[in-house]
Every structure is written in C-alpha cells, then in structure tokens.
Write a protein that holds these residues in place. Sequence first.
Motif, short mmCIF file in Angstrom:
data_model
loop_
_atom_site.label_atom_id
_atom_site.label_comp_id
_atom_site.label_asym_id
_atom_site.label_seq_id
_atom_site.Cartn_x
_atom_site.Cartn_y
_atom_site.Cartn_z
N LEU A 23 2.33 50.82 -22.69
CA LEU A 23 1.60 49.77 -23.38
C LEU A 23 1.16 50.24 -24.76
O LEU A 23 1.14 49.45 -25.72
CB LEU A 23 0.38 49.35 -22.55
N GLN A 24 0.84 51.52 -24.87
CA GLN A 24 0.45 52.06 -26.17
C GLN A 24 1.58 51.92 -27.20
O GLN A 24 1.36 51.52 -28.34
CB GLN A 24 0.06 53.53 -26.03
N GLN A 25 2.82 52.22 -26.78
CA GLN A 25 3.96 52.08 -27.68
C GLN A 25 4.16 50.63 -28.10
O GLN A 25 4.44 50.34 -29.27
CB GLN A 25 5.24 52.61 -27.01
N GLU A 26 4.02 49.71 -27.13
CA GLU A 26 4.19 48.29 -27.44
C GLU A 26 3.12 47.80 -28.41
O GLU A 26 3.40 47.04 -29.33
CB GLU A 26 4.13 47.46 -26.16
N LEU A 27 1.88 48.24 -28.19
CA LEU A 27 0.79 47.82 -29.07
C LEU A 27 0.97 48.40 -30.47
O LEU A 27 0.71 47.71 -31.47
CB LEU A 27 -0.56 48.23 -28.49
N GLU A 28 1.42 49.65 -30.57
CA GLU A 28 1.64 50.25 -31.88
C GLU A 28 2.74 49.51 -32.64
O GLU A 28 2.62 49.25 -33.84
CB GLU A 28 2.02 51.73 -31.73
N ASN A 29 3.81 49.15 -31.92
CA ASN A 29 4.88 48.39 -32.57
C ASN A 29 4.40 47.01 -32.99
O ASN A 29 4.76 46.52 -34.07
CB ASN A 29 6.06 48.25 -31.61
N THR A 30 3.56 46.40 -32.15
CA THR A 30 3.03 45.07 -32.48
C THR A 30 2.11 45.13 -33.69
O THR A 30 2.18 44.28 -34.58
CB THR A 30 2.27 44.50 -31.27
N LYS A 31 1.26 46.16 -33.74
CA LYS A 31 0.37 46.31 -34.90
C LYS A 31 1.17 46.59 -36.17
O LYS A 31 0.81 46.11 -37.26
CB LYS A 31 -0.64 47.44 -34.64
N ASN A 32 2.24 47.35 -36.03
CA ASN A 32 3.09 47.63 -37.18
C ASN A 32 3.77 46.35 -37.68
O ASN A 32 3.85 46.09 -38.89
CB ASN A 32 4.14 48.67 -36.81
N TYR A 33 4.26 45.52 -36.72
CA TYR A 33 4.87 44.24 -37.09
C TYR A 33 3.84 43.34 -37.77
O TYR A 33 4.14 42.68 -38.78
CB TYR A 33 5.42 43.55 -35.85
N PHE A 34 2.63 43.30 -37.24
CA PHE A 34 1.57 42.48 -37.83
C PHE A 34 1.22 42.96 -39.23
O PHE A 34 0.96 42.16 -40.14
CB PHE A 34 0.33 42.51 -36.93
N PHE A 35 1.22 44.28 -39.41
CA PHE A 35 0.95 44.88 -40.72
C PHE A 35 1.99 44.41 -41.75
O PHE A 35 1.66 44.09 -42.89
CB PHE A 35 0.97 46.40 -40.60
N LEU B 145 9.62 45.49 -26.03
CA LEU B 145 9.67 44.25 -26.81
C LEU B 145 9.18 43.05 -26.00
O LEU B 145 9.82 42.01 -25.94
CB LEU B 145 11.08 43.99 -27.35
N THR B 146 8.01 43.24 -25.40
CA THR B 146 7.34 42.14 -24.71
C THR B 146 6.34 41.44 -25.63
O THR B 146 6.30 40.21 -25.70
CB THR B 146 6.60 42.65 -23.45
N LEU B 147 5.54 42.22 -26.35
CA LEU B 147 4.45 41.65 -27.13
C LEU B 147 4.89 41.13 -28.50
O LEU B 147 4.45 40.06 -28.93
CB LEU B 147 3.35 42.69 -27.32
N GLN B 148 5.75 41.88 -29.20
CA GLN B 148 6.10 41.50 -30.57
C GLN B 148 6.72 40.10 -30.67
O GLN B 148 6.35 39.32 -31.56
CB GLN B 148 7.04 42.55 -31.17
N PRO B 149 7.65 39.70 -29.76
CA PRO B 149 8.19 38.34 -29.85
C PRO B 149 7.12 37.26 -29.66
O PRO B 149 7.19 36.20 -30.27
CB PRO B 149 9.22 38.29 -28.73
N ILE B 150 6.13 37.54 -28.80
CA ILE B 150 5.06 36.57 -28.56
C ILE B 150 4.17 36.48 -29.79
O ILE B 150 3.77 35.38 -30.21
CB ILE B 150 4.26 36.97 -27.31
N TYR C 82 -5.55 37.13 -31.08
CA TYR C 82 -6.29 37.98 -30.15
C TYR C 82 -5.35 38.48 -29.05
O TYR C 82 -4.62 37.71 -28.43
CB TYR C 82 -7.44 37.20 -29.50
N ILE C 83 -5.41 39.79 -28.79
CA ILE C 83 -4.68 40.39 -27.67
C ILE C 83 -5.72 41.00 -26.74
O ILE C 83 -6.41 41.96 -27.12
CB ILE C 83 -3.67 41.46 -28.13
#
Length: 340
Positions: free
Chosen positions: A177-189, A221-226, A245-246
């Motif tokens: 989950l940490q990897q997914e969240l880091e990728n999601t935060k990077n995409y959001f950035f 790649l569960t969170l980033q597409p959402i 919000y996550i």
Amino acid sequence: MARRTYYLETRVVLLVLSLTILIILTLMLALLYRQDRITSPLFLLLIVSATLIVGFVSYYTLYLPYGRTKHIMQLFASGYTFHAIVDDKIPLNKEMVDLNKTLETLLNTDQIMNASKRQAQFLALQNQINPHFLYNTLEGIRSEALLAGLDSVATMTEALSTFFRYTISNVENLVSLQQELENTKNYFFIQQFRFGNRIKLHISFEGEQEHEVLQYRIPKLTLQPIVENCIVHGLECKVGVGNLYIRVETSESRLFITVRDDGVGMQEDVLQQMQKKLSTRSFDYVKRDEHQGGIALVNVNNRIKLLFGEQYGLTVTSCVGVGTDVAISLPRSKGEEPPA
C-alpha cells in the motif's frame, strides 16, 4: 436407454413418442366406438387420465429442468456467474455437458490470471520500447533544466520519470500500500503542475497503526486510475478549489480504502450505468482502454475480483454537486501472492 433419459434431449424425444402413441390410441378407440365395437364411453376417461399423467410428468421432467437451465444461462450472459451454462443435474444433451467442461477449463482462474499477466507484460513491453532510453532522456531534460535554472521543469521531469518507472517496469500482481500511495502522490504532484492550488490531496488512516497498514499488499495500479478518474470527471469541471480524500481503514479481515472527491458528481443515469458495470464480470480488463489511459475503474474492479474473489472490489456512490465516493474492499494480506 435408462442412461440417456438423463438428458433433456432424450426426454423430449420420449415425450413426442408418448404423445404420438396417445394420439394413435385415441383415434383407434374413437373409431372402434363409432363402429359400436366399444359401447362404453369409459375409454374417454382413460384418454383424459393418460393425457393428465403425460402432462404432469412432462412438467416435472421437462419444463422445470428447462427453466433452471434457462435461468443459469441468463445469469451467465449477464455476467453474474462464470461457473456453468447448463444445469448439472439434467443437462440439455451430452454435447452441452462437453461444452460446459471445456468452458470451465477456459475460465479457470489461474489460466486467466496467467493470460492477464502475459497481456500486461506485452503491453508494458509495447509501451516502454526501451525504458532506459526514456529514463535517460528524461534525466537529460532534467539536467538541462537545472543548468538553466528551471527548477520547476526539473522537478516535474523527475516526477514524470518516477511515474513511468513505476507504471511500466516490474509487472507484478501485488505491491505494498505504501508503494501505491507514493505512486498516487507522485501522480497527483504532476497534476498540480497543471491545476496548481485548485486541487488538494488529503490522506488519512483510521484504526490500525499507519506503519502496519502501509505493509498490506494490494493490486498494482489500483489507486492511481481512481484518482485520475476523480480529477478528470469530478474536480476538473468544478469551480473553485477541489479536494481529494483517501481514507484507509481496516477490519479483522479486510482493508478498506475510500477515494472521495467534492467535485461535480455524477448524473443518476451515469451512476446507475457505472454500478451495473461494476456488479457484473467481463473480460474487458485484458483490453486497453484508450479513453482511460489503459486502466479504467471497471478494469480495476475486475482485477480485484479475479485476484481475491467476488466478495471484494469497487462500489461507487455519487451525488450531483456534492461529489463521488469510490470504496475499495480488499483482504488484509502481507503475502507476496493473493490469499487462497
């Protein structure tokens, strides 16, 4: 002959044969009655009784089994079950039994997962062409930007390189989950370079200790597409600041992740269409959806169900002018492979 009555096909043949005999017998008795060879009309009672018996037997041996088979086929066609297309107790015929066995083999979860993984690997190879060339090019752009004093360009290039590295490298089923969240935060950035302070990301943990929750494994790649869906369809069209919000929660056996935006929301008909797609299974997860960057909500939902089972997946709720909630249900797992 007793073995072949197991099939509906043979039962239909027997029914036709019985009706034929009954009709011939009726005609013969009627002829004898007209010729006064039979004086009692009791043969009519015999014919009516035989007809009722045939109808009663046909209802329970033909109509009801056919109804069950039809219902199973309807469930299969709508995507609610992939287990069978015929009634195991009384199939239509031997060919349908063989077809059902072949279908079960083709729909074997392990085989589908292997095919899906090979498809993902193929798409990754197709998309990356030469990943080192891409990374080196982005690093070159970043270096030139730093030399020119363009710090923002260098930062965005580095974020883009990190996003591509995570997305197209090391194709695997599960990540932390940490990897997914880091990728999601990077995409959001990266998105914030476009939207600036118009969009904000908030991540919260409830219940279990954060460092423990971050070790749970979820599909890559569960969170980033959402998150992408929330930005494109929810926040982009909103006037003013939009929030994403996550929230991460846990129970004794499950991991719950809710992605919520306060954007424009969905119309009722669009929401119903999305809920219908999420409630049925399809094989579109192995196809590339160009409109969603290759991975859409339905694809994410199907991958989760394929990995963990029908009891897990995505649910979507939305209200126009309020926002959209995407709830993700997953098993709590720290293993390298999906739990059995």
